[in-house]
Design an enzyme around this catalytic site. Structure first.
Site, mmCIF file in Angstrom:
data_model
loop_
_atom_site.group_PDB
_atom_site.id
_atom_site.type_symbol
_atom_site.label_atom_id
_atom_site.label_comp_id
_atom_site.label_asym_id
_atom_site.label_seq_id
_atom_site.Cartn_x
_atom_site.Cartn_y
_atom_site.Cartn_z
ATOM 1 N N LYS A 191 14.453 24.031 15.966
ATOM 2 C CA LYS A 191 13.630 23.680 14.809
ATOM 3 C C LYS A 191 13.874 22.222 14.426
ATOM 4 C CE LYS A 191 13.729 28.336 12.865
ATOM 5 N NZ LYS A 191 14.238 29.178 11.770
ATOM 6 N N GLN B 218 4.910 25.229 17.855
ATOM 7 C CA GLN B 218 4.399 25.810 16.610
ATOM 8 C C GLN B 218 4.874 24.974 15.436
ATOM 9 O OE1 GLN B 218 4.586 30.144 16.107
ATOM 10 N NE2 GLN B 218 5.486 29.829 14.088
ATOM 11 N N ASP B 219 3.991 24.717 14.479
ATOM 12 C CA ASP B 219 4.345 24.052 13.228
ATOM 13 C C ASP B 219 4.227 25.065 12.095
ATOM 14 O OD1 ASP B 219 4.765 21.609 14.416
ATOM 15 O OD2 ASP B 219 2.950 20.667 13.651
ATOM 16 N N HIS C 123 18.110 32.205 8.851
ATOM 17 C CA HIS C 123 17.247 32.819 9.857
ATOM 18 C C HIS C 123 17.442 32.236 11.255
ATOM 19 C CE1 HIS C 123 14.388 33.194 6.174
ATOM 20 N NE2 HIS C 123 15.230 34.202 6.206
ATOM 21 N N ASP D 64 15.761 38.680 2.755
ATOM 22 C CA ASP D 64 16.994 37.894 2.704
ATOM 23 C C ASP D 64 18.077 38.557 1.866
ATOM 24 O OD1 ASP D 64 16.001 36.027 4.444
ATOM 25 O OD2 ASP D 64 15.449 34.579 2.892
ATOM 26 N N TYR E 204 8.180 22.454 9.411
ATOM 27 C CA TYR E 204 9.091 22.422 10.551
ATOM 28 C C TYR E 204 8.405 22.821 11.840
ATOM 29 C CZ TYR E 204 9.897 27.343 9.175
ATOM 30 O OH TYR E 204 9.757 28.660 8.816
ATOM 31 N N ARG F 5 0.809 -1.222 0.000
ATOM 32 C CA ARG F 5 0.000 0.000 0.000
ATOM 33 C C ARG F 5 0.839 1.266 0.000
ATOM 34 N NH1 ARG F 5 -2.709 -0.648 5.449
ATOM 35 N NH2 ARG F 5 -0.604 -1.398 5.813
#
Length: 191
Positions: free
Chosen positions: A70, A44-45, A60, A167, A130, A21
């Site tokens: 993270k 937090q996601d 970052h 950035d 993340y 499967r």
């Protein structure tokens, strides 16, 4: 939060259980991660989508007291994910480690507080998910310029990566005054 792990940045290779499967994998288990020294609490996601190949996001971090550990994984496509040591006084300050994360290999990179994080997409239509150990805090948001560290980005010669306006103007590593203390663990190669 201090982490008792032997290496501050860790490459995690979750086991996949497959049959006709498809497959199943456990991507996060608090007890299993604590057993390898990752004892932070994720609150937090985040999920990002990058349309063009060679989109670069980073480098970052969030400054103390709102630093973020993270746990990064690529859920669609392929990325080259990096962590740069930005801990003041570290013997490995400015050094980096990186790994290819893909939907196919299922690998994850744990990036602790004190490291700048970034990635470049290696193909179009990449999605990255993340977990973070603190919520987003705009006043603590920071970064260093992607090309001010001697990272061997897998970008074809003559190709400029797709960058955000933010950035493009991050400070150079040479001009960066790090708010992160060294915790006694130098950056080690990924196992």
């Amino acid at each position: 939060m201090a982490h008792p792990s032997p290496a501050p940045v860790q490459l995690i290779r979750p086991k996949r259980h497959g049959d006709a499967r498809g497959w199943f994998t456990e991507v996060y288990s608090e007890p299993a991660f604590a057993a390898i020294g990752i004892d932070c609490r994720f609150v937090q996601d985040n999920h990002s989508y990058s349309a063009p190949a060679f989109t670069l996001r980073g480098l970052h971090f969030q400054a103390p007291p709102r630093g973020q550990d993270k746990l990064v994984r690529c859920v669609r496509g392929r990325i080259f994910d990096v962590a740069v040591d930005v801990r003041h006084g570290s013997p490995t300050y400015g050094q980096w480690v990186g790994a290819e994360l893909s939907a196919e290999n299922g690998h994850q990179l744990f990036v602790p507080i004190g490291f700048a994080h970034g990635f470049v997409t290696l193909e179009p239509d990449c999605e990255v998910s993340y977990k973070c150990s603190d919520t987003y805090a705009p006043d603590a948001d920071g970064g260093i310029r992607w090309d001010s560290v001697d990272i061997d980005w897998p970008i074809p010669a003559g190709t400029m990566p797709e960058l955000s306006a933010k950035d493009r103007i991050q400070p150079l590593l040479a001009d960066f005054d790090s708010p992160f203390p060294y915790d006694g663990r130098p950056l080690a190669p990924l196992a």
